[in-house]
Design a protein around this motif. Structure first.
Motif, PDB file in Angstrom:
ATOM      1  N   LEU A  14      -5.428  -2.190  -6.966  1.00  0.00           N
ATOM      2  CA  LEU A  14      -5.062  -0.771  -6.886  1.00  0.00           C
ATOM      3  C   LEU A  14      -3.784  -0.484  -7.666  1.00  0.00           C
ATOM      4  CD1 LEU A  14      -5.637   2.015  -5.730  1.00  0.00           C
ATOM      5  CD2 LEU A  14      -4.428   1.352  -3.646  1.00  0.00           C
ATOM      6  N   GLU A  28      -8.955   5.700  -3.271  1.00  0.00           N
ATOM      7  CA  GLU A  28      -7.873   6.089  -4.177  1.00  0.00           C
ATOM      8  C   GLU A  28      -8.312   5.992  -5.646  1.00  0.00           C
ATOM      9  OE1 GLU A  28      -4.457   7.088  -3.135  1.00  0.00           O
ATOM     10  OE2 GLU A  28      -5.909   7.529  -1.561  1.00  0.00           O
ATOM     11  N   ALA A  63      -8.541   1.467  -0.956  1.00  0.00           N
ATOM     12  CA  ALA A  63      -8.322   1.312  -2.393  1.00  0.00           C
ATOM     13  C   ALA A  63      -9.454   1.955  -3.198  1.00  0.00           C
ATOM     14  CB  ALA A  63      -8.203  -0.176  -2.742  1.00  0.00           C
ATOM     15  N   ALA A  80      -6.991  -6.568  -2.964  1.00  0.00           N
ATOM     16  CA  ALA A  80      -7.302  -5.136  -3.111  1.00  0.00           C
ATOM     17  C   ALA A  80      -6.058  -4.356  -3.518  1.00  0.00           C
ATOM     18  CB  ALA A  80      -7.872  -4.592  -1.798  1.00  0.00           C
ATOM     19  N   ASN A  81      -4.897  -4.691  -2.926  1.00  0.00           N
ATOM     20  CA  ASN A  81      -3.657  -3.989  -3.266  1.00  0.00           C
ATOM     21  C   ASN A  81      -3.226  -4.269  -4.701  1.00  0.00           C
ATOM     22  OD1 ASN A  81      -3.422  -2.771  -0.789  1.00  0.00           O
ATOM     23  ND2 ASN A  81      -2.098  -4.331   0.085  1.00  0.00           N
ATOM     24  N   TYR A 135       2.499   1.871  -3.698  1.00  0.00           N
ATOM     25  CA  TYR A 135       1.781   1.612  -4.945  1.00  0.00           C
ATOM     26  C   TYR A 135       1.840   2.801  -5.902  1.00  0.00           C
ATOM     27  CZ  TYR A 135      -2.351   4.556  -4.328  1.00  0.00           C
ATOM     28  OH  TYR A 135      -3.197   5.623  -4.224  1.00  0.00           O
ATOM     29  N   LEU A 180     -13.307  -4.034  -6.712  1.00  0.00           N
ATOM     30  CA  LEU A 180     -13.134  -3.804  -5.269  1.00  0.00           C
ATOM     31  C   LEU A 180     -14.462  -3.935  -4.526  1.00  0.00           C
ATOM     32  CD1 LEU A 180     -10.628  -0.824  -5.467  1.00  0.00           C
ATOM     33  CD2 LEU A 180     -10.154  -3.058  -4.480  1.00  0.00           C
ATOM     34  N   THR A 236       0.833  -1.213   0.000  1.00  0.00           N
ATOM     35  CA  THR A 236       0.000   0.000   0.000  1.00  0.00           C
ATOM     36  C   THR A 236       0.861   1.255   0.000  1.00  0.00           C
ATOM     37  OG1 THR A 236      -1.699  -1.163   1.248  1.00  0.00           O
ATOM     38  CG2 THR A 236      -1.821   1.225   1.231  1.00  0.00           C
ATOM     39  N   SER A 267      -8.457  -2.040   3.963  1.00  0.00           N
ATOM     40  CA  SER A 267      -7.675  -2.152   2.723  1.00  0.00           C
ATOM     41  C   SER A 267      -8.549  -1.894   1.499  1.00  0.00           C
ATOM     42  CB  SER A 267      -7.038  -3.547   2.628  1.00  0.00           C
ATOM     43  OG  SER A 267      -6.187  -3.787   3.714  1.00  0.00           O
TER      44      SER A 267
END
Length: 676
Positions: free
Chosen positions: A87, A125, A122, A83-84, A51, A102, A48, A118
């Motif tokens: 993203l 963002e 995301a 999720a990461n 990223y 997501l 995170t 998390s």
């Protein structure tokens, strides 16, 4: 062999990141515990964190976290890693449907706070990148709530407060933007010093205060940013802080000092590129502002045009929009209406995709001015309508209050003028008599004062001692008197409560009547509790927020016997001393919003959770009451209950703001009051 290669890849990725940031504490934890749930969480945290700057490394970290979480059957670690990955891929330009992916993760089974954070982060963002501001704000706020429920460390809370500050600023809610920015600065003080982060926070604070016209506060924080950037020693940050400080010095009419800082910024710009073009553009625009301030309009226009060339070359639409507005405003002042109109047309052409509602509003305001001057009535009506529409959408919650206040001020001023006209003749007639009376009173006063002074000098030694004893005794008596007053008020309110209880016991039971009496008793209890706190408190003018609000919440839930058993209340309350002028309305508002949540939020549900969050920072007091109930289907004012009308009335009376986020499963009511 494959597992060894995988670990070597992840090791060197993390080692590279650690060497660049000089922060290897997470790396040490991963090396110490290579196959635990804690390692999964640390890998996700690193993913995170990097990223934006290193999306490739972020994906490698998240993929390793995903594999380890699957081996450990750690469900929440799996969802967080996924999720990461989504993203980071979105950051690379893939996964245009990242928000859909997501949301599907978010709806998969029951997730704990860790996984929810998390995914919510995301989503915020992704929507920020897509410039869908309402959704950005919604998920940023949800992330902060989840983080507070998890008792996250200050470093994570700082990130979420900073994101919310930027989101609120883009929507035009600048009071809330400042509140969350100051919260981030406060949290920064609890962490090991990071000069880069501190400089950015100070710059953001200066920018927001300048937008609301708080030029002195803007200057204060930009001065702090400049001093911190010099300690940091990075040329790019020194140049950025210097040019921002130069702008604030012009705001407070210090052109000489402003030019010195501009020259410093210029010396640092040479020799670096990339973001250097952005800072170079800031220098050009601020030089234009400088020359405009000292009246050299030709040079001001030249520097605006230089800034425009740099912005267009860098394809920076935000800066092109900003410069177009400023250049057009100057050209309007100089009577160059055709040139101004061209710059405004350029600004309007690039509005799509920029998402800067404040600049767009400014563009239409300037366009309306040009249309009015040139007599283009049709275009003026369209521009003015668009300006008003944007103004309402940016700060709709303040519009009704502002209009009502203007109407009250107008009526008051009108009556005052009428009274002044009626009294003017009488005042002229009595002027001479008043002058004579003043002279006589002044002479008599002087004589009396001289006599008193002579008496004081004669009795000075003994009277001073007696006065000190008397003052101490009076202070003690006054303190006891104030304590007794608060005690009597509290007892009287208790008597009223007892009378209500007796009256209720003599009436036939009826659900609506019982509920109305219970709500009335709770309102009286909240007031009684204030006076109980005051007569027991040392200062008698303030109370401890954590102690008072915690007791108040417990009393409310204890009084609602039928509902409180199935409802869990979680509260996160700042430990601070607050004035009675804030404690009284906040106590009543908590009573109304908590009662409202218990009564209506969980219809058809067997259980639920209500979250009460109170925080205070730099004179701002924010209360958020949220629940995971059925949602608030229609939040128009005509459907407000008596309690919500009371909350809105109290908020308006104390000059604050009140907003509702009615989504199912995450309904929240937010009240912000400012200390006067």
């Amino acid at each position: 062999m494959k597992q060894l290669l995988s670990w070597l890849t992840i090791f060197f990725t993390i080692l590279s990141i650690a060497q660049k940031s000089k922060k290897d504490s997470i790396l040490q934890l991963i090396q110490k515990n290579p196959s635990t749930e804690e390692t999964v969480r640390n890998l996700n945290l690193l993913s995170t964190k990097y990223y934006k700057r290193q999306p490739d490394s972020s994906i490698i970290l998240a993929q390793r976290s995903l594999r380890l979480a699957e081996e450990l059957r750690y469900k929440d670690g799996i969802y967080s890693a996924k999720a990461n990955i989504i993203l980071a891929r979105f950051r690379q330009g893939d996964f245009e449907d990242a928000d859909v992916r997501l949301k599907e993760l978010l709806q998969t089974g029951e997730l704990d706070n860790y996984a929810q954070k998390s995914i919510l982060f995301a989503l915020g963002e992704v929507y920020f990148k897509k410039q869908i501001l309402d959704s950005t704000l919604k998920y940023s706020l949800a992330t902060l709530k989840a983080s507070e429920r998890s008792n996250d460390p200050p470093e994570r809370l700082l990130v979420y407060h900073n994101n919310l500050s930027i989101d609120y600023a883009q929507k035009g809610y600048l009071d809330r933007a400042i509140f969350h920015n100051l919260s981030a600065i406060k949290l920064d003080g609890l962490l090991p010093e990071d000069l880069n982060r501190k400089t950015q926070l100070y710059i953001n604070a200066g920018n927001m205060y300048r937008l609301v016209g708080g030029y002195k506060n803007a200057l204060k924080y930009r001065q702090l940013a400049y001093e911190t950037a010099k300690r940091l020693g990075i040329d790019r940050m020194i140049a950025l802080a210097a040019v921002k400080l130069s702008e604030s010095l012009l705001d407070v009419n210090k052109p000489k000092e402003s030019k010195e800082k501009l020259d410093i910024a210029s010396t640092y710009i040479s020799g670096f590129s990339g973001q250097g073009e952005i800072i170079e553009n800031f220098v050009y625009v601020t030089r234009a502002y400088y020359y405009k301030t000292i009246g050299d309009y030709d040079k001001a226009i030249d520097y605006y045009k230089k800034g425009m060339e740099v912005a267009e070359k860098a394809a920076n639409k935000q800066d092109v929009l900003f410069i177009s507005n400023n250049l057009a405003e100057l050209q309007i002042e100089l009577g160059l209406y055709n040139e101004a109109e061209k710059n405004l047309e350029r600004a309007l052409q690039i509005q799509t995709g920029v998402g800067d509602l404040i600049s767009e509003k400014e563009t239409y305001l300037l366009k309306a001015r040009v249309d009015s001057i040139q007599g283009d009535i049709h275009s003026y009506v369209q521009s003015n309508w668009k300006y008003n529409q944007l103004k309402d959408s940016i700060a709709s919650e303040n519009t009704a209050k502002a209009i009502a206040q203007l109407e009250i001020e107008y009526e008051t001023n009108l009556k005052d003028r009428e009274i002044e006209l009626l009294n003017l003749e009488n005042e002229n007639k009595e002027t001479d008599q008043r002058r004579m009376r003043i002279i006589q009173i002044s002479l008599a006063t002087i004589v009396i004062l001289l006599l008193i002074l002579a008496f004081i000098m004669y009795k000075s030694n003994t009277s001073q001692k007696k006065s000190m004893v008397t003052i101490r005794r009076q202070n003690k008596e006054n303190k006891l008197l104030v304590q007794e007053t608060h005690h009597r008020v509290k007892n009287n309110l208790q008597i009223i409560l007892s009378l209500l209880n007796v009256q209720a016991s003599n009436l036939n039971s009826h659900p609506k009547l019982d509920m109305a009496l219970a709500e009335s008793r709770n309102r009286i209890k909240s007031l009684a509790l204030i006076h109980e706190e005051l007569y027991q408190h040392k200062t008698m003018s303030s109370v401890n927020s954590k102690f008072y609000f915690s007791r108040l919440i417990k009393n409310i839930m204890d009084s609602m016997v039928d509902s409180s058993g199935k409802i869990n209340v979680v509260h996160n309350i700042d430990d601070a001393e607050i004035k009675m002028s804030i404690a009284v309305p906040m106590g009543l508002i908590i009573n109304e919003l908590l009662t409202n949540a218990v009564k209506y939020a969980f219809k058809g549900k067997e259980s639920g959770t209500v979250t009460v969050t109170y925080s205070t920072n730099d004179g701002y007091h924010e209360l958020i009451v949220g629940d995971d109930g059925v949602g608030f289907k229609d939040c128009s004012k005509k459907n407000y209950s008596f309690g919500l009308n009371l909350v809105e009335g109290l908020t308006k009376q104390y000059g604050g703001s009140f907003s509702i986020h009615p989504e199912k499963g995450e309904t929240s009511f937010t009240v912000v009051l400012k200390e006067v």
